[in-house]
Motif scaffolding. Sequence first.
Motif, PDB file in Angstrom:
ATOM      1  N   TYR A  13      70.895  74.627  71.366  1.00 22.50           N
ATOM      2  CA  TYR A  13      71.701  75.385  72.333  1.00 22.50           C
ATOM      3  C   TYR A  13      72.072  74.632  73.611  1.00 22.50           C
ATOM      4  O   TYR A  13      73.156  74.858  74.161  1.00 22.50           O
ATOM      5  CB  TYR A  13      70.970  76.679  72.705  1.00 22.50           C
ATOM      6  CG  TYR A  13      70.899  77.666  71.569  1.00 22.50           C
ATOM      7  CD1 TYR A  13      72.028  78.366  71.164  1.00 22.50           C
ATOM      8  CD2 TYR A  13      69.711  77.878  70.879  1.00 22.50           C
ATOM      9  CE1 TYR A  13      71.975  79.260  70.115  1.00 22.50           C
ATOM     10  CE2 TYR A  13      69.640  78.782  69.818  1.00 22.50           C
ATOM     11  CZ  TYR A  13      70.780  79.460  69.433  1.00 22.50           C
ATOM     12  OH  TYR A  13      70.725  80.336  68.388  1.00 22.50           O
ATOM     13  N   LEU A  14      71.201  73.789  74.110  1.00 20.52           N
ATOM     14  CA  LEU A  14      71.456  73.220  75.429  1.00 20.52           C
ATOM     15  C   LEU A  14      72.682  72.312  75.498  1.00 20.52           C
ATOM     16  O   LEU A  14      73.418  72.360  76.490  1.00 20.52           O
ATOM     17  CB  LEU A  14      70.209  72.486  75.939  1.00 20.52           C
ATOM     18  CG  LEU A  14      69.030  73.375  76.315  1.00 20.52           C
ATOM     19  CD1 LEU A  14      67.905  72.549  76.936  1.00 20.52           C
ATOM     20  CD2 LEU A  14      69.455  74.485  77.283  1.00 20.52           C
ATOM     21  N   PRO A  15      72.950  71.462  74.491  1.00 23.33           N
ATOM     22  CA  PRO A  15      74.165  70.641  74.611  1.00 23.33           C
ATOM     23  C   PRO A  15      75.446  71.463  74.738  1.00 23.33           C
ATOM     24  O   PRO A  15      76.340  71.110  75.527  1.00 23.33           O
ATOM     25  CB  PRO A  15      74.146  69.813  73.310  1.00 23.33           C
ATOM     26  CG  PRO A  15      72.695  69.725  72.947  1.00 23.33           C
ATOM     27  CD  PRO A  15      72.136  71.071  73.317  1.00 23.33           C
ATOM     28  N   ARG A  16      75.532  72.584  74.018  1.00 25.96           N
ATOM     29  CA  ARG A  16      76.754  73.404  74.067  1.00 25.96           C
ATOM     30  C   ARG A  16      76.819  74.243  75.343  1.00 25.96           C
ATOM     31  O   ARG A  16      77.904  74.543  75.834  1.00 25.96           O
ATOM     32  CB  ARG A  16      76.828  74.313  72.843  1.00 25.96           C
ATOM     33  CG  ARG A  16      76.833  73.549  71.524  1.00 25.96           C
ATOM     34  CD  ARG A  16      78.116  72.759  71.312  1.00 25.96           C
ATOM     35  NE  ARG A  16      78.142  72.110  70.006  1.00 25.96           N
ATOM     36  CZ  ARG A  16      78.592  72.655  68.893  1.00 25.96           C
ATOM     37  NH1 ARG A  16      79.061  73.900  68.920  1.00 25.96           N
ATOM     38  NH2 ARG A  16      78.572  71.997  67.762  1.00 25.96           N
ATOM     39  N   LEU A  17      75.656  74.659  75.867  1.00 26.30           N
ATOM     40  CA  LEU A  17      75.660  75.336  77.170  1.00 26.30           C
ATOM     41  C   LEU A  17      75.998  74.348  78.279  1.00 26.30           C
ATOM     42  O   LEU A  17      76.696  74.682  79.240  1.00 26.30           O
ATOM     43  CB  LEU A  17      74.294  75.981  77.434  1.00 26.30           C
ATOM     44  CG  LEU A  17      73.963  77.238  76.627  1.00 26.30           C
ATOM     45  CD1 LEU A  17      72.503  77.631  76.833  1.00 26.30           C
ATOM     46  CD2 LEU A  17      74.876  78.405  77.030  1.00 26.30           C
ATOM     47  N   THR A  18      75.498  73.132  78.153  1.00 31.40           N
ATOM     48  CA  THR A  18      75.779  72.096  79.144  1.00 31.40           C
ATOM     49  C   THR A  18      77.259  71.761  79.187  1.00 31.40           C
ATOM     50  O   THR A  18      77.856  71.626  80.265  1.00 31.40           O
ATOM     51  CB  THR A  18      74.964  70.828  78.830  1.00 31.40           C
ATOM     52  OG1 THR A  18      73.564  71.129  78.967  1.00 31.40           O
ATOM     53  CG2 THR A  18      75.326  69.689  79.769  1.00 31.40           C
ATOM     54  N   SER A  19      77.873  71.630  78.024  1.00 33.55           N
ATOM     55  CA  SER A  19      79.297  71.285  77.976  1.00 33.55           C
ATOM     56  C   SER A  19      80.189  72.444  78.391  1.00 33.55           C
ATOM     57  O   SER A  19      81.346  72.236  78.771  1.00 33.55           O
ATOM     58  CB  SER A  19      79.677  70.844  76.559  1.00 33.55           C
ATOM     59  OG  SER A  19      79.605  71.946  75.657  1.00 33.55           O
ATOM     60  N   GLY A  20      79.652  73.669  78.289  1.00 31.70           N
ATOM     61  CA  GLY A  20      80.460  74.842  78.568  1.00 31.70           C
ATOM     62  C   GLY A  20      81.187  75.376  77.348  1.00 31.70           C
ATOM     63  O   GLY A  20      81.902  76.376  77.442  1.00 31.70           O
ATOM     64  N   GLU A  21      80.993  74.727  76.194  1.00 33.09           N
ATOM     65  CA  GLU A  21      81.614  75.233  74.965  1.00 33.09           C
ATOM     66  C   GLU A  21      81.102  76.633  74.644  1.00 33.09           C
ATOM     67  O   GLU A  21      81.824  77.451  74.085  1.00 33.09           O
ATOM     68  CB  GLU A  21      81.303  74.293  73.802  1.00 33.09           C
ATOM     69  CG  GLU A  21      81.921  72.919  73.915  1.00 33.09           C
ATOM     70  CD  GLU A  21      81.390  71.985  72.850  1.00 33.09           C
ATOM     71  OE1 GLU A  21      81.858  72.086  71.685  1.00 33.09           O
ATOM     72  OE2 GLU A  21      80.502  71.165  73.160  1.00 33.09           O
ATOM     73  N   TRP A  22      79.836  76.888  74.959  1.00 34.08           N
ATOM     74  CA  TRP A  22      79.244  78.207  74.806  1.00 34.08           C
ATOM     75  C   TRP A  22      78.825  78.714  76.176  1.00 34.08           C
ATOM     76  O   TRP A  22      78.486  77.925  77.064  1.00 34.08           O
ATOM     77  CB  TRP A  22      78.013  78.160  73.889  1.00 34.08           C
ATOM     78  CG  TRP A  22      78.296  77.682  72.499  1.00 34.08           C
ATOM     79  CD1 TRP A  22      79.517  77.479  71.916  1.00 34.08           C
ATOM     80  CD2 TRP A  22      77.318  77.303  71.511  1.00 34.08           C
ATOM     81  NE1 TRP A  22      79.372  77.017  70.634  1.00 34.08           N
ATOM     82  CE2 TRP A  22      78.036  76.912  70.345  1.00 34.08           C
ATOM     83  CE3 TRP A  22      75.929  77.283  71.495  1.00 34.08           C
ATOM     84  CZ2 TRP A  22      77.394  76.479  69.193  1.00 34.08           C
ATOM     85  CZ3 TRP A  22      75.281  76.866  70.333  1.00 34.08           C
ATOM     86  CH2 TRP A  22      76.007  76.467  69.193  1.00 34.08           C
ATOM     87  N   THR A  23      78.845  80.018  76.353  1.00 34.50           N
ATOM     88  CA  THR A  23      78.350  80.627  77.594  1.00 34.50           C
ATOM     89  C   THR A  23      77.072  81.399  77.300  1.00 34.50           C
ATOM     90  O   THR A  23      76.707  81.612  76.141  1.00 34.50           O
ATOM     91  CB  THR A  23      79.395  81.557  78.223  1.00 34.50           C
ATOM     92  OG1 THR A  23      79.668  82.638  77.319  1.00 34.50           O
ATOM     93  CG2 THR A  23      80.681  80.809  78.546  1.00 34.50           C
TER      94      THR A  23
END
Length: 599
Positions: free
Chosen positions: A153-163
């Motif tokens: 989860y953290l890479p996609r939360l970091t990139s903003g792709e996921w909220t």
Amino acid sequence: MPLTYNPPLRDMHFALHEVLGAVETLQKLPRFADFDRDTCNAILEEAGKFAAEVVAPTNSIGDLQGCTLDKQSHSVKTPDGFRQAYQQYVEAGWPALSCDPAYGGQGLPFVVNQCLYEMLNSANQAWTMYPGLSHGAYEALHAHGSDALKQRYLPRLTSGEWTGTMCLTEPHCGTDLGLLRTKAEPQADGSYLLTGSKIFISAGEHDMAENIVHLVLARLPDAPAGSKGISLFVVPKYLVNDDGSLGARNPIFCTGLEHKMGIHGNATAQLSLEGAVGHLVGQPHKGLAAMFVMMNAARLGVGNQSLGLTEIAYQNALAYAKERLQMRALSGPKAPEQPADPIIVHPDVRHQLLTAKAYAEGGRLLSAYCGVLLDKAHAAEDETERAGAQAELALLTPIVKAFLTDNGLAATIGCQQVFGGHGYIRETGMEQLVRDARINLIYEGTNAVQALDLLGRKVLGDGGKALTQFGRKIAAWGAEHADNPKMAEFLLPLQDLGERLTEVTQAIGARAQRNPDEVGVAAVDYLRIAGHLTFGWLWARAAQTALQAIADGRDDPLYPAKIETARFYFARLLPEVETPLKRLQAHANTILKTSHTLA
């Protein structure tokens, strides 16, 4: 006449570099050794442009359109322009600013992220809540998630792709999370199926990102009653396959949107979990402690929301007051060439403007100060330094949330008043700021709950150790500048308030030993006094910095303005403490023994 916004970069530089010495402090930490003022200023300049040019134009549109729920698909459409602004936000790398490089983050200090979010909140608080909540979800998973959950989860939360969201409240319980009923049934593969209902979930459903990572509080079958039986789960909108791709739709659905007084552009969702797949974050029955990582981040964020609203309200009220002609000054015409004087000449208008200015600039100092504390708490190598920063931040967090939001509502109402009748109609945007500001006193724990946390847990709960340490820091700083006669008008009332707060703390502690309800009676007034002590110290520091700059021959109109605002604060706002101090002397029975009155 729509709202306009100019990023307050010069004042941010003053707060960060001149008063707090934030960069130099952070450079002592190995993690931030290469961070410098030029980098900081360049980031803030670009952040200001993004807030003013991309996000601000969506503000009134979001308020007018709100969000739309398709009940058949359970999907939510955000207002026009929201999704496009968020895509630009992600493409520019803003979500990753202060995140861990191990997960794709830029590793910059949290205090810089705080400044970014102040400007975004000025531009559009409702929009900013979508990426803002993701930071809390990121922090909770970063602190308590397993390695597998972090990698997922953290890479996609970091990139903003996921909220991300935080799913706490249920229809029958608000702040008292010990009453929650959502159930989590363990499965053979190590996952859990969650069933229940959540309400008031900010950014709970939207079309801005391809996935939403919900952090959900629920109970395991063997959970003890109350808050000691709460566990934390990560429940994505779409299940995540082992290769990171998105799988099936998880049955966590938006069943309704709240019709709210303000922040119309943010989807405040009612969510139904119908056997939704989740994974445990941290230890069983320890979810509330894990969620507090997210809640504390959110409380600092809510204070920042009101800081942003205070700033934009002040900017627009000041511009209006310089242009609007109405009557003549009592001491005679100030603009004789005009048919009337601009309303800025009238004392009450000036009072409203100076109040908003003092609250905005004082709030900026406090927000930045806490940002540096948070960076030290995370990055200092010395354990004692980390613990000290964490203890001070814990003490100040309820003040940030409650004091800044109380001030923000007062300031936006005051700035609306400057507009007169034009402030009451939609076209100027001022009434929206008042409506948006109102929620900040309520969510993430009402301000009364923050006051109970400050007095009951953070002060009396540790025997006054954290408060004593903070008081000593203020006293030591005051002693350094006591020989400067120009500082007397700031240092003397600050010293007096510090001594009176110590006395009242001891008195409340003694009364609370006999009757614990004394804490509840005193808490709100106590936080207001503690907030003014904190603001007073920061405004005294601002005045000292400005006086020194003038003595050094630095010709910048900001410095005399700082001294004037500091004088206004100490003369006109700090004396507010006399009323709560007087109330704390009153007998608690005037509130507690009123069964006939409230029958």
